[in-house]
Design a protein around this motif. Structure first.
Motif, short mmCIF file in Angstrom:
data_model
loop_
_atom_site.label_atom_id
_atom_site.label_comp_id
_atom_site.label_asym_id
_atom_site.label_seq_id
_atom_site.Cartn_x
_atom_site.Cartn_y
_atom_site.Cartn_z
N ILE A 1 0.82 -1.20 0.00
CA ILE A 1 0.00 0.00 0.00
C ILE A 1 0.87 1.27 0.00
CG2 ILE A 1 -0.31 0.33 2.49
CD1 ILE A 1 -3.38 0.62 1.67
N GLU B 1 -4.84 8.13 -6.50
CA GLU B 1 -4.01 7.00 -6.08
C GLU B 1 -4.48 6.47 -4.72
OE1 GLU B 1 0.55 6.45 -4.60
OE2 GLU B 1 0.23 7.79 -6.30
N LYS C 1 -6.15 2.75 -4.04
CA LYS C 1 -5.53 1.83 -3.08
C LYS C 1 -6.53 1.45 -1.99
CE LYS C 1 -0.68 3.08 -3.59
NZ LYS C 1 0.49 3.69 -2.92
N MET D 1 -7.35 -2.42 -2.30
CA MET D 1 -6.61 -3.17 -1.29
C MET D 1 -7.38 -3.32 0.01
SD MET D 1 -2.80 -1.67 -1.78
CE MET D 1 -2.26 -1.18 -3.40
#
Length: 122
Positions: free
Chosen positions: A1, A89, A93, A97
């Protein structure tokens, strides 16, 4: 991450073995990053990047190269990055994730093998 994500428009040199693993070659392959966080349907993994060959570009519809960070040998030119890029971004993420529990394809040998098998069927 915490891995840095290169912005759109970045030009990178990929390891030539990615394209011809059975041949010894030193000729560089340059790509322009045209997309990030690409998740193949039905997988719990994603490709961090997709791009087109520099200087040719997209000569055929959807003729992109999908790749992961370890395949990048060198960053030739970084694309533009501002606050909206950083927010995008972070959002991607968080979604991929944390919310979906996905990982980059490079961290899943099983998914990589499965995808390679599917791609060679065609």
């Amino acid at each position: 991450i915490v891995r840095e994500v290169l912005p759109l428009g970045s030009v990178v040199e990929l390891d030539p073995l990615y394209f011809k693993p059975s041949e010894k070659t030193d000729s560089p392959t340059l790509l322009v990053i045209t997309g990030r966080f690409i998740a193949p349907k039905g997988y719990m993994t994603y490709f961090p990047y997709k791009g087109v060959v520099y200087p040719v570009g997209e000569v055929k519809a959807n003729a992109h190269v999908h790749f992961t960070a370890p395949l990048i040998k060198k960053v030739i030119q970084r694309g533009y990055k501002d606050e909206s890029e950083l927010a995008f971004e972070l959002m991607m993420k968080r979604e991929l994730m944390l919310n979906r529990g996905m990982t980059s394809l490079e961290f899943s040998p099983k998914a990589m093998t499965q995808l390679q098998t599917e791609l060679t069927k065609d």
